[in-house]
Design an enzyme around this catalytic site. Structure first.
Site, PDB file in Angstrom:
ATOM      1  N   GLU A  24       0.832  -1.213   0.000  1.00  0.00           N
ATOM      2  CA  GLU A  24       0.000   0.000   0.000  1.00  0.00           C
ATOM      3  C   GLU A  24       0.862   1.257   0.000  1.00  0.00           C
ATOM      4  O   GLU A  24       0.793   2.065   0.924  1.00  0.00           O
ATOM      5  CB  GLU A  24      -0.889  -0.001   1.247  1.00  0.00           C
ATOM      6  CG  GLU A  24      -1.761  -1.231   1.407  1.00  0.00           C
ATOM      7  CD  GLU A  24      -2.479  -1.272   2.752  1.00  0.00           C
ATOM      8  OE1 GLU A  24      -2.188  -0.441   3.642  1.00  0.00           O
ATOM      9  OE2 GLU A  24      -3.339  -2.145   2.921  1.00  0.00           O
ATOM     10  N   PRO A  25       1.698   1.429  -1.006  1.00  0.00           N
ATOM     11  CA  PRO A  25       2.573   2.600  -0.993  1.00  0.00           C
ATOM     12  C   PRO A  25       1.811   3.882  -1.289  1.00  0.00           C
ATOM     13  O   PRO A  25       0.789   3.855  -1.991  1.00  0.00           O
ATOM     14  CB  PRO A  25       3.558   2.301  -2.127  1.00  0.00           C
ATOM     15  CG  PRO A  25       2.755   1.489  -3.082  1.00  0.00           C
ATOM     16  CD  PRO A  25       1.823   0.658  -2.247  1.00  0.00           C
ATOM     17  N   ARG A  50       2.478  19.652   7.336  1.00  0.00           N
ATOM     18  CA  ARG A  50       3.479  18.696   7.838  1.00  0.00           C
ATOM     19  C   ARG A  50       4.585  19.352   8.664  1.00  0.00           C
ATOM     20  O   ARG A  50       5.086  18.768   9.613  1.00  0.00           O
ATOM     21  CB  ARG A  50       4.075  17.897   6.682  1.00  0.00           C
ATOM     22  CG  ARG A  50       3.030  17.075   5.916  1.00  0.00           C
ATOM     23  CD  ARG A  50       3.652  16.097   4.940  1.00  0.00           C
ATOM     24  NE  ARG A  50       4.440  15.088   5.614  1.00  0.00           N
ATOM     25  CZ  ARG A  50       5.744  15.100   5.703  1.00  0.00           C
ATOM     26  NH1 ARG A  50       6.437  16.048   5.095  1.00  0.00           N
ATOM     27  NH2 ARG A  50       6.374  14.168   6.370  1.00  0.00           N
ATOM     28  N   TYR A  53       4.621  17.761  12.285  1.00  0.00           N
ATOM     29  CA  TYR A  53       5.673  16.765  12.565  1.00  0.00           C
ATOM     30  C   TYR A  53       7.072  17.389  12.544  1.00  0.00           C
ATOM     31  O   TYR A  53       8.057  16.657  12.468  1.00  0.00           O
ATOM     32  CB  TYR A  53       5.682  15.657  11.506  1.00  0.00           C
ATOM     33  CG  TYR A  53       4.344  15.125  11.087  1.00  0.00           C
ATOM     34  CD1 TYR A  53       3.600  14.296  11.926  1.00  0.00           C
ATOM     35  CD2 TYR A  53       3.822  15.432   9.835  1.00  0.00           C
ATOM     36  CE1 TYR A  53       2.378  13.788  11.523  1.00  0.00           C
ATOM     37  CE2 TYR A  53       2.597  14.923   9.426  1.00  0.00           C
ATOM     38  CZ  TYR A  53       1.881  14.103  10.279  1.00  0.00           C
ATOM     39  OH  TYR A  53       0.679  13.607   9.870  1.00  0.00           O
ATOM     40  N   CYS A 103      -2.462  32.444  11.697  1.00  0.00           N
ATOM     41  CA  CYS A 103      -2.299  33.082  12.983  1.00  0.00           C
ATOM     42  C   CYS A 103      -1.871  32.089  14.061  1.00  0.00           C
ATOM     43  O   CYS A 103      -2.615  31.842  15.007  1.00  0.00           O
ATOM     44  CB  CYS A 103      -3.647  33.686  13.339  1.00  0.00           C
ATOM     45  SG  CYS A 103      -3.453  35.240  14.099  1.00  0.00           S
ATOM     46  N   TYR A 136       0.634  13.842   1.373  1.00  0.00           N
ATOM     47  CA  TYR A 136       0.091  14.433   2.598  1.00  0.00           C
ATOM     48  C   TYR A 136       0.207  15.965   2.575  1.00  0.00           C
ATOM     49  O   TYR A 136       0.416  16.592   3.605  1.00  0.00           O
ATOM     50  CB  TYR A 136       0.797  13.864   3.836  1.00  0.00           C
ATOM     51  CG  TYR A 136       0.799  12.362   3.895  1.00  0.00           C
ATOM     52  CD1 TYR A 136      -0.352  11.678   4.254  1.00  0.00           C
ATOM     53  CD2 TYR A 136       1.939  11.618   3.567  1.00  0.00           C
ATOM     54  CE1 TYR A 136      -0.367  10.284   4.293  1.00  0.00           C
ATOM     55  CE2 TYR A 136       1.937  10.233   3.607  1.00  0.00           C
ATOM     56  CZ  TYR A 136       0.775   9.568   3.973  1.00  0.00           C
ATOM     57  OH  TYR A 136       0.772   8.202   4.021  1.00  0.00           O
TER      58      TYR A 136
HETATM   59  N1  LLP Z   1      -1.503   1.877   4.500  1.00  0.00           N
HETATM   60  C1  LLP Z   1      -2.011   2.285   5.680  1.00  0.00           C
HETATM   61  C2  LLP Z   1      -2.908   1.394   6.426  1.00  0.00           C
HETATM   62  C3  LLP Z   1      -1.681   3.561   6.168  1.00  0.00           C
HETATM   63  O1  LLP Z   1      -2.193   3.965   7.322  1.00  0.00           O
HETATM   64  C4  LLP Z   1      -0.829   4.392   5.409  1.00  0.00           C
HETATM   65  C5  LLP Z   1      -0.479   5.728   5.901  1.00  0.00           C
HETATM   66  C6  LLP Z   1      -0.335   3.924   4.186  1.00  0.00           C
HETATM   67  C7  LLP Z   1      -0.683   2.650   3.768  1.00  0.00           C
HETATM   68  C8  LLP Z   1       0.562   4.723   3.297  1.00  0.00           C
HETATM   69  O2  LLP Z   1       1.815   4.957   3.852  1.00  0.00           O
HETATM   70  P1  LLP Z   1       3.002   5.619   3.015  1.00  0.00           P
HETATM   71  O3  LLP Z   1       3.405   4.633   1.945  1.00  0.00           O
HETATM   72  O4  LLP Z   1       2.526   6.880   2.413  1.00  0.00           O
HETATM   73  O5  LLP Z   1       4.074   5.830   4.002  1.00  0.00           O
HETATM   74  N2  LLP Z   1       0.542  12.418   7.454  1.00  0.00           N
HETATM   75  C9  LLP Z   1       1.794  11.762   7.760  1.00  0.00           C
HETATM   76  C10 LLP Z   1       1.811  10.303   7.348  1.00  0.00           C
HETATM   77  C11 LLP Z   1       0.640   9.508   7.899  1.00  0.00           C
HETATM   78  C12 LLP Z   1       0.594   8.090   7.393  1.00  0.00           C
HETATM   79  C13 LLP Z   1      -0.776   7.525   7.517  1.00  0.00           C
HETATM   80  N3  LLP Z   1      -0.905   6.212   7.010  1.00  0.00           N
HETATM   81  C14 LLP Z   1       2.913  12.551   7.083  1.00  0.00           C
HETATM   82  O6  LLP Z   1       2.635  13.553   6.452  1.00  0.00           O
HETATM   83  O7  LLP Z   1       4.082  12.204   7.209  1.00  0.00           O
END
Ligand code: LLP
Length: 411
Positions: free
Chosen positions: A273-274, A312, A316, A341, A370
Site C-alpha cells: 500500500e505505498p 506537515r 511533525y 495566525c 500528505y
Molecule cells: N496503509 C495504511 C494502512 C496507512 O495507514 C498508510 C499511511 C499507508 C498505507 C501509506 O503509507 P506511506 O506509503 O505513504 O508511508 N501524514 C503523515 C503520514 C501519515 C501516514 C498515515 N498512514 C505525514 O505527512 O508524514
C-alpha cells in the site's frame, strides 16, 4: 524532473515561474513523469512476485486525476473511508483491487464497501470483526476479511507516524488474535482471507519491513494451523523519500534481495500500500513571497501559503527543501513562514536559501504526499489549486477555491 535551467526552476519542460504566473500561488504542481518513474521503480523491485497487488494509498493524495493515473498503472487502492472509496470508484478504480483499513469503520461504511465488493476489509479489532460479520449477515453475504496485526516492531521513523508498536490504537495483538481464533471460527459471514500489517510511514531502511514480514509469516502459519485459509498478505505502505537532499533514498536493491524470498515463501497474494513514495517527490507547493521582515536580528520570509495548505512542518516538524523559482545572486538565512495566525505556522527555521525578494516565488519541495490531502480552510482560506505537468503540457487538475466556496455548505 525538477531542475534549474540557467536561473529558472523547471518542472519537466515548463518553467515553474510561468506556471505560477498563470495559475497563481499557493499552488500544488505535480510531475506526471516522476510518478510514472517511481511506479516503475517499485514495480521492478517487486517483479519476482507472481500474484501482486499494488494498492495506492488514497489518503496520501486523492486528486481524481492522480487517482486515474494510478488506475491506469493497474494499481488498486488502500482506502480508509467511504469517501476515499467513492473517489477511487469515480476515478475508474476496480473495487476488487481495494483494501479497506481504519480503526473506526462505521456500519454504513461497511455496507458501502460490501455493496461495492472490495477485495478485503482489513479489520483492526475483534469488535470490528464481529460487526463485519453482523453487517454481512444482514445482507446475506460473506465478507472477505484481513486481520490487521500489530506486530510490535520499531519502524525507525517519527513517533507520530509509527503504527506497529504496542500501545497504539492500530491492529490486533498477535496474542489476542490467536486466543480469539476459536470464537472467530464461529462467525459464519466472514471469510478471513488475509493478514495485514502497516508499521508506519517515511521508513528509509528495509529492516523494519523485513521484521513486519516475518511477523506476518508467523501469524499466517498459526492461522493456517487453526484451519483458516489465508490467501493474502498485505504489508501496508511506508517507503520513505529523501526530504533532505543529504538523506539516502530507499534502497530497493537491498529490499528486493531480502524481501523476495520471504514473500515468495508466503504462498499468498502479496499486497503493498505505498503512497508517499509514489507521489511525494512529484509534487511541489509554490508560494509567493509577500513580505520580507527583519526583527530580533532575524529575517522572516513571509509567504502567502500557510499550515492550512501544508501542515506537515507544523505537525511533525517535517523538513522540506526550498528552492526559489528564479535564482538571484547571494543567499540569506531566514525563517520561512506562512499566513496563519499561529506561531507553529513555520515551514523552515534558520534556513539558508538563495536570496529572495518580495514578489518572488519559492517552491516547497517534495510536497506531493500528505500535502493537499491534509489541507484545510483554517483561517477561512480557500483551498489552493493543483496542476499536473506532463512533458511540455500543464493541466489544471483542481481549480482554486474562491470566497463563495467558503459558504458552499451554508455554514
Ligand atoms: N496503509 C495504511 C494502512 C496507512 O495507514 C498508510 C499511511 C499507508 C498505507 C501509506 O503509507 P506511506 O506509503 O505513504 O508511508 N501524514 C503523515 C503520514 C501519515 C501516514 C498515515 N498512514 C505525514 O505527512 O508524514
Amino acid at each position: 524532473m525538477y531542475r534549474y535551467i540557467d536561473a529558472d526552476l523547471y518542472c519537466e519542460g515548463i518553467s515553474l515561474r510561468d506556471i505560477a504566473e498563470a495559475y497563481g500561488a499557493p499552488l500544488y504542481v505535480y510531475s506526471a513523469s516522476l510518478i510514472r518513474e517511481r511506479a516503475g521503480q517499485l514495480t521492478r523491485a517487486l517483479s519476482d512476485i507472481d500474484d501482486l497487488l499494488i494498492a495506492y494509498s488514497v489518503k496520501v493524495n486523492n486528486n481524481l486525476t492522480l487517482l486515474k493515473m494510478m488506475t491506469e498503472l493497474s494499481f488498486g487502492a488502500d482506502i480508509i473511508s467511504a469517501g476515499e472509496l467513492y473517489k477511487y470508484l469515480k476515478a475508474g478504480g476496480d473495487p476488487r483491487k481495494a483494501v479497506f483499513a481504519g480503526v473506526a469503520k462505521s456500519r454504513e461504511e461497511l455496507v458501502y464497501a460490501l455493496t461495492h465488493g472490495v477485495f478485503m476489509i482489513n479489520a483492526e479489532s475483534i469488535p470490528e470483526i464481529i460487526r463485519i460479520n453482523d453487517v454481512a449477515k444482514e445482507r446475506g453475504v460473506i465478507a472477505p476479511v484481513g486481520v490487521r496485526i500489530n506486530p510490535d516492531v520499531e519502524a525507525r521513523t517519527h513517533a507520530k507516524i509509527t503504527t506497529g508498536r504496542r500501545g497504539v490504537k492500530f491492529g490486533i495483538s498477535v496474542q489476542n488474535l490467536l486466543t480469539s481464533a476459536e470464537m472467530l471460527k464461529q462467525l459464519k459471514n466472514i471469510d478471513i482471507i488475509g493478514v495485514d500489517v502497516h508499521i508506519g510511514s517515511q521508513i528509509l531502511s528495509p529492516e523494519p519491513f523485513l521484521a513486519a514480514m516475518s511477523a506476518i509469516a508467523g501469524v499466517t502459519a498459526e492461522l493456517r494451523k487453526e484451519g483458516f485459509n489465508i490467501r493474502a498478505a498485505d504489508l501496508g505502505g511506508g517507503f520513505g523519500i529523501p526530504y533532505n537532499k543529504k538523506d539516502r533514498p530507499f534502497d530497493f536493491n537491498r529490499y528486493k534481495a531480502a524481501a523476495t524470498p520471504i514473500l515468495k515463501a508466503m504462498g499468498t497474494k502479496i499486497i503493498l500500500e505505498p503512497g508517499r513514495f509514489l507521489v511525494g517527490e512529484s509534487g511541489v507547493l509554490l508560494l509567493k513571497v509577500e513580505y520580507i521582515k527583519s526583527e530580533w536580528g532575524k529575517t522572516f520570509v513571509i509567504t502567502n501559503g500557510g499550515m492550512n495548505d501544508y501542515i506537515r512542518s507544523a505537525m511533525y516538524d517535517a523538513y522540506n527543501e526550498f528552492y526559489p523559482l528564479t535564482l538571484r545572486d547571494g543567499s540569506i538565512t531566514c525563517d520561512i513562514v506562512g499566513t496563519v495566525c499561529e506561531t507553529s505556522d513555520i515551514f523552515a527555521a534558520e534556513r539558508k536559501i538563495s536570496t529572495v525578494e518580495e514578489g518572488d516565488y519559492i517552491a516547497l519541495m517534495d510536497a506531493g504526499a500528505y500535502g493537499f490531502s491534509m489541507a484545510s480552510r483554517y483561517n477561512a482560506r480557500p483551498l489552493a489549486a493543483e496542476v499536473l505537468v506532463d512533458g511540455d503540457n500543464v493541466k489544471l487538475i483542481r481549480r482554486r477555491e474562491n470566497l463563495d466556496d467558503l459558504t458552499d455548505t451554508d455554514g
